[in-house]
Design a protein around this motif. Structure first.
Motif, PDB file in Angstrom:
ATOM      1  N   GLY A 383       0.873  -1.178   0.000  1.00 41.91           N
ATOM      2  CA  GLY A 383       0.000   0.000   0.000  1.00 41.91           C
ATOM      3  C   GLY A 383       0.901   1.215   0.000  1.00 41.91           C
ATOM      4  O   GLY A 383       2.058   1.150  -0.444  1.00 41.91           O
ATOM      5  N   MET A 384       0.408   2.328   0.507  1.00 39.70           N
ATOM      6  CA  MET A 384       1.198   3.551   0.465  1.00 39.70           C
ATOM      7  C   MET A 384       2.466   3.462   1.329  1.00 39.70           C
ATOM      8  O   MET A 384       3.418   4.209   1.110  1.00 39.70           O
ATOM      9  CB  MET A 384       0.350   4.749   0.890  1.00 39.70           C
ATOM     10  N   GLY A 408       3.114  -8.797  -3.474  1.00 41.11           N
ATOM     11  CA  GLY A 408       2.248  -7.623  -3.328  1.00 41.11           C
ATOM     12  C   GLY A 408       1.008  -7.876  -2.499  1.00 41.11           C
ATOM     13  O   GLY A 408      -0.059  -7.326  -2.776  1.00 41.11           O
ATOM     14  N   MET A 410      -1.351  -7.518   0.872  1.00 41.68           N
ATOM     15  CA  MET A 410      -1.556  -6.687   2.061  1.00 41.68           C
ATOM     16  C   MET A 410      -1.299  -7.517   3.316  1.00 41.68           C
ATOM     17  O   MET A 410      -1.224  -8.738   3.267  1.00 41.68           O
ATOM     18  CB  MET A 410      -3.022  -6.202   2.122  1.00 41.68           C
ATOM     19  N   GLY A 434      -0.341  -0.338   7.033  1.00 45.13           N
ATOM     20  CA  GLY A 434      -1.504   0.453   6.657  1.00 45.13           C
ATOM     21  C   GLY A 434      -2.631   0.105   7.625  1.00 45.13           C
ATOM     22  O   GLY A 434      -2.607  -0.972   8.234  1.00 45.13           O
ATOM     23  N   ASP A 435      -3.618   0.984   7.745  1.00 48.00           N
ATOM     24  CA  ASP A 435      -4.722   0.635   8.645  1.00 48.00           C
ATOM     25  C   ASP A 435      -5.551  -0.506   8.061  1.00 48.00           C
ATOM     26  O   ASP A 435      -6.028  -1.376   8.795  1.00 48.00           O
ATOM     27  CB  ASP A 435      -5.598   1.856   8.988  1.00 48.00           C
ATOM     28  N   GLY A 436      -5.688  -0.548   6.705  1.00 48.30           N
ATOM     29  CA  GLY A 436      -6.372  -1.672   6.078  1.00 48.30           C
ATOM     30  C   GLY A 436      -5.568  -2.947   6.254  1.00 48.30           C
ATOM     31  O   GLY A 436      -6.115  -4.002   6.577  1.00 48.30           O
ATOM     32  N   GLY A 437      -4.276  -2.852   6.069  1.00 47.86           N
ATOM     33  CA  GLY A 437      -3.397  -4.018   6.192  1.00 47.86           C
ATOM     34  C   GLY A 437      -3.403  -4.570   7.603  1.00 47.86           C
ATOM     35  O   GLY A 437      -3.522  -5.780   7.815  1.00 47.86           O
ATOM     36  N   ASN A 462      -4.894   6.344   7.942  1.00 47.81           N
ATOM     37  CA  ASN A 462      -5.486   7.386   7.091  1.00 47.81           C
ATOM     38  C   ASN A 462      -6.968   7.126   6.822  1.00 47.81           C
ATOM     39  O   ASN A 462      -7.583   7.760   5.977  1.00 47.81           O
ATOM     40  CB  ASN A 462      -4.712   7.526   5.767  1.00 47.81           C
ATOM     41  N   VAL A 464      -8.489   4.924   5.231  1.00 50.79           N
ATOM     42  CA  VAL A 464      -8.849   4.621   3.848  1.00 50.79           C
ATOM     43  C   VAL A 464      -7.896   3.557   3.287  1.00 50.79           C
ATOM     44  O   VAL A 464      -6.765   3.413   3.783  1.00 50.79           O
ATOM     45  CB  VAL A 464      -8.784   5.931   3.011  1.00 50.79           C
ATOM     46  N   LEU A 465      -8.377   2.805   2.311  1.00 50.94           N
ATOM     47  CA  LEU A 465      -7.480   1.921   1.556  1.00 50.94           C
ATOM     48  C   LEU A 465      -6.797   2.826   0.539  1.00 50.94           C
ATOM     49  O   LEU A 465      -7.218   2.948  -0.613  1.00 50.94           O
ATOM     50  CB  LEU A 465      -8.279   0.806   0.873  1.00 50.94           C
ATOM     51  N   GLY A 466      -5.751   3.504   1.014  1.00 48.69           N
ATOM     52  CA  GLY A 466      -5.211   4.666   0.315  1.00 48.69           C
ATOM     53  C   GLY A 466      -4.741   4.401  -1.100  1.00 48.69           C
ATOM     54  O   GLY A 466      -5.045   5.145  -2.029  1.00 48.69           O
ATOM     55  N   MET A 467      -3.972   3.356  -1.277  1.00 52.58           N
ATOM     56  CA  MET A 467      -3.405   3.133  -2.607  1.00 52.58           C
ATOM     57  C   MET A 467      -4.514   2.859  -3.622  1.00 52.58           C
ATOM     58  O   MET A 467      -4.465   3.291  -4.767  1.00 52.58           O
ATOM     59  CB  MET A 467      -2.410   1.970  -2.565  1.00 52.58           C
ATOM     60  N   VAL A 468      -5.555   2.170  -3.180  1.00 53.85           N
ATOM     61  CA  VAL A 468      -6.640   1.832  -4.109  1.00 53.85           C
ATOM     62  C   VAL A 468      -7.513   3.063  -4.382  1.00 53.85           C
ATOM     63  O   VAL A 468      -7.935   3.298  -5.512  1.00 53.85           O
ATOM     64  CB  VAL A 468      -7.462   0.653  -3.559  1.00 53.85           C
TER      65      VAL A 468
HETATM   66  C1  LIG Z   1      -4.559  -9.391   0.217  1.00 51.07           C
HETATM   67  C2  LIG Z   1      -4.736  -8.202  -0.699  1.00 51.07           C
HETATM   68  N1  LIG Z   1      -5.961  -7.699  -0.920  1.00 51.07           N
HETATM   69  C3  LIG Z   1      -6.129  -6.608  -1.700  1.00 51.07           C
HETATM   70  C4  LIG Z   1      -5.061  -6.017  -2.306  1.00 51.07           C
HETATM   71  C5  LIG Z   1      -5.240  -4.766  -3.207  1.00 51.07           C
HETATM   72  N2  LIG Z   1      -4.690  -3.612  -2.482  1.00 51.07           N
HETATM   73  C6  LIG Z   1      -3.435  -3.159  -2.678  1.00 51.07           C
HETATM   74  S1  LIG Z   1      -3.038  -1.874  -1.722  1.00 51.07           S
HETATM   75  C7  LIG Z   1      -4.556  -1.863  -0.993  1.00 51.07           C
HETATM   76  C8  LIG Z   1      -4.924  -0.842   0.031  1.00 51.07           C
HETATM   77  C9  LIG Z   1      -4.075  -0.860   1.247  1.00 51.07           C
HETATM   78  O1  LIG Z   1      -4.675  -0.039   2.199  1.00 51.07           O
HETATM   79  P1  LIG Z   1      -4.027   0.265   3.605  1.00 51.07           P
HETATM   80  O2  LIG Z   1      -3.484  -0.977   4.203  1.00 51.07           O
HETATM   81  O3  LIG Z   1      -4.990   1.001   4.414  1.00 51.07           O
HETATM   82  O4  LIG Z   1      -2.774   1.156   3.238  1.00 51.07           O
HETATM   83  P2  LIG Z   1      -2.691   2.599   2.519  1.00 51.07           P
HETATM   84  O5  LIG Z   1      -2.533   2.345   1.059  1.00 51.07           O
HETATM   85  O6  LIG Z   1      -3.927   3.368   2.865  1.00 51.07           O
HETATM   86  O7  LIG Z   1      -1.472   3.203   3.115  1.00 51.07           O
HETATM   87  C10 LIG Z   1      -5.367  -2.867  -1.529  1.00 51.07           C
HETATM   88  C11 LIG Z   1      -6.787  -3.121  -1.147  1.00 51.07           C
HETATM   89  C12 LIG Z   1      -3.782  -6.600  -2.071  1.00 51.07           C
HETATM   90  N3  LIG Z   1      -2.678  -6.114  -2.634  1.00 51.07           N
HETATM   91  N4  LIG Z   1      -3.665  -7.661  -1.240  1.00 51.07           N
END
Ligand SMILES: Cc1ncc(C[n+]2csc(CCOP(=O)(O)OP(=O)(O)O)c2C)c(N)n1
Ligand SMILES: Cc1cc2nc3c(=O)[nH]c(=O)nc-3n(C[C@H](O)[C@H](O)[C@H](O)COP(=O)(O)OP(=O)(O)OC[C@H]3O[C@@H](n4cnc5c(N)ncnc54)[C@H](O)[C@@H]3O)c2cc1C
Length: 576
Positions: A383-384, A408, A410, A434-437, A462, A464-468
């Protein structure tokens, strides 16, 4: 009690230097976990999800270079390993996975929890076999360990619980396992050809990947002799970007500095130990030579004028006496100048924009780089965080950085930090999540607690799922289903019994990070950052806008990096 297959499995793993097996216990795995209990030398690490177990084993193998292990019970238990195993395999990390299996008598009958692990794990392993008879065991285990170590990657053994509990009978032939891969030197003819190409070229550039690990001094000496700018891949950064006056940064969409320019403006490009996947960033004009230990990787990403099948260090040592020392530094100095200017521009985010609220993550990453120890191990979520870590975490001789760089996935940073901390209990281990991760596999914060692992888990929160979100926006799509309603992660950490620090104000970043890093137990640092922070690729052209991260490229295609930075700087001047 009889000496079981499971007991012999543990003996063989101990002999091969395996210290831990990560996973979750259960049913068909019971003979193996019982054998571990009785043996006492190899520790079972009780994770809260098998996927995190595979990530942890992969991290341990990447950092130590030694065989690591993980295990899951039959059916869903071992199925959960799969994503972490894909990551380990694609990172060339030697991991042996024990996929315990339903009883042999039930295979093929649609039994409870039935799967076919010997089929499921084929794609993420060099070797994947079912042991259906004790007579197979010794040889199959031998091939599995040898393949994982020798080829660099995953081997899987599907082991039915009943077979694991059967009596072991040695087949009478002792087998020693190879511990290290040999060093390969390219043929003299190819070495001579490369020297000739180097001597004829006016402007040589080097691009270095993780295959340069252990060859820092050789690579820098070659750059010195050739007066070459030296760029690196993300995985290569930790191994070449320190103590290096020739460093011109990284290529790719997250790239920075002058690596891209150097690679495109030279007349000879030498690729050293890299399988950099973004072919659209590779030049077509200069001559290209490549050195790699994996013959199948030579030329698979770009045109190639000369392929050298060899180890980076070995190749350079053989090459040096044949290469003329160049005196013209003009190409090198031009690239170093561009690199310096690019770094100044990157720091605009840290020095000015980063100090505003909502907080810019660049400011957090730069502060982290300053306060973290010189031999810290960083794990980075996909992610970001990839952007912030590749650009703002300074490389040193002893720092290491791992992520899910090739697969790649998460949610890798927390479990990889667990593997790293077990492997190096005395070193500072920092997860950049990442908060999503984090939320995806956060159950394993309990593993941090249960084993009192002093990991420092930094959440770039943040909401948000920032990179997406960024990808959607630059593709002209309204962002959809990317918002995250988060708890106060610091409070969650405290409820789990570990230190929690919440940082909302840029002025508190350094002190908050320091406070957490300096204390001896596990800690989570919840840093509230700007959901709209934008990354600026180092170089973008229309035709490079392809594949995964390209949408980030589009972002600057309209506005262009320079324009964006100029605007920021103008604003700063205006405010000042
Ligand atoms: C297991 C998995 N699911 C979905 C994705 C697609 N994906 C890549 S980056 C991302 C968002 C990550 O969000 P976050 O962890 O919040 O980090 P941020 O980008 O906001 O810093 C997603 C959904 C992925 N790479 N791996
Ligand atoms: C969201 C995201 C964005 C990313 N963006 C970028 C980006 O912008 N730029 C970037 O660079 N990366 C980026 N990456 C990482 C990228 O996907 C690749 O993993 C990385 O570029 C590969 O680096 P590498 O070539 O050093 O490693 P690998 O792909 O592992 O290749 C290493 C090569 O070296 C060879 N080798 C190993 N040991 C030796 C030896 N002793 N001698 C000779 N050869 C050897 C291997 O056989 C292999 O071919 C990103 C990753 C993510 C998750």
């Amino acid at each position: 009690m009889a000496h079981r297959i499971a007991d012999e499995l543990v003996n063989k793993l101990v002999e091969a230097g395996v210290e831990r097996m990560y996973g979750v216990v259960g049913d068909s795995l019971n003979p193996v976990t019982d054998a571990l209990r009785l043996n006492g030398k190899l520790k079972f690490i009780h994770m809260r999800h098998e996927e995190t177990g595979a990530f942890a084993a992969g991290a341990e193998a990447q950092l130590s270079g030694k065989l690591a292990a993980c295990a899951g019970s039959c059916g869903p238990g071992n199925l959960h390993l799969i994503n972490g195993l894909f990551d380990a395999h694609r990172s060339n990390a030697p991991v042996l996975a024990i996929a315990s299996h339903i009883p042999t008598s039930e295979i093929g009958t649609g039994f409870f929890q039935a799967t076919h692990p010997e089929i499921l794990f084929q794609e993420c392993s060099h070797y994947c076999e079912l042991i259906s008879s004790p007579k197979q065991f010794e040889r199959v285990l031998h091939i599995a360990m040898q393949s994982a170590i020798g080829k660099g990657g995953v081997s899987v053994i599907a082991l039915p619980g009943d077979v694991a509990g059967m009596e072991f009978a040695a087949d009478g032939s002792a087998r020693s396992i190879i511990g290290h891969r040999p060093s390969i030197r390219p043929c003299p003819k190819e070495l001579a050809q490369l020297a000739e190409m180097m001597n004829a070229a006016k402007k040589v550039a080097l691009f270095c990947g993780i295959g340069c690990a252990g060859a820092h001094d050789e690579v820098v000496a070659l750059a010195e002799k050739l007066k070459s700018p030296l760029g690196h891949s993300y995985r290569g950064k930790a191994f070449v970007a320190y103590d290096n006056p020739f460093d011109v940064g990284m290529s790719g969409l997250l790239g920075f500095g002058a690596a891209y320019q150097a690679m495109h403006e030279c007349d000879l490009l030498l690729l050293l130990g890299t399988d950099f996947p973004y072919d659209k960033f590779m030049p077509t004009k200069p001559k290209i030579a490549q050195v790699d230990v994996r013959v199948e990787n030579l030329g698979r990403r770009c045109k190639l004028d000369l392929a050298l099948w060899g180890d980076v260090g070995e190749t350079i040592r053989a090459l040096m006496p044949m290469v003329d020392t160049k005196s013209d530094r003009s190409f090198l100095d031009a690239m170093l100048g561009k690199h310096k200017e690019a770094l100044r521009r990157l720091n605009v985010y840290v020095d000015h924009v980063g100090k505003r609220t909502p907080m810019h993550p660049e400011h957090v990453a730069a502060a982290l780089s300053e306060v973290a120890s010189d031999d810290a191990i960083f794990t980075v979520d996909t992610g970001m965080c990839n952007v912030w870590s590749s650009r703002y975490i300074r490389a040193t001789k002893d720092r290491r950085m791992i992520g899910s760089f090739t697969h790649g996935s998460m949610a890798n940073a927390l479990p990889q930090a667990i593997g790293a901390q077990f492997c190096y209990p005395g070193r500072q281990v920092v997860a950049m999540s990442g908060d999503g991760g984090l939320a995806m596999l956060m159950g394993d914060m309990l593993t941090m607690m249960q084993y009192n692992l002093p990991i420092k888990l930094i959440v770039f929160n943040n909401s948000v799922l920032g990179m997406v979100k960024l990808e959607m926006e630059v593709a002209g799509l309204p962002d959809y289903q990317t918002d995250l309603k988060n708890p106060n992660f610091a409070k969650v950490a405290e409820a789990m019994g570990m230190m929690g620090v919440r940082i909302e104000n840029p002025a508190d970043v350094s002190s908050g990070l320091k406070r957490a890093l300096e204390q001896s137990g596990p800690a989570l640092i919840d840093v509230v950052t700007d959901a709209n922070a934008v990354s600026l690729p180092s170089h973008i052209e229309a035709e490079q806008v392809v594949g995964f991260g390209l949408t980030m490229g589009k972002l600057v295609l309209a506005g262009h990096i320079d324009e964006v930075v100029d605007t920021i700087e103008a604003n700063i001047r205006h405010v000042a």
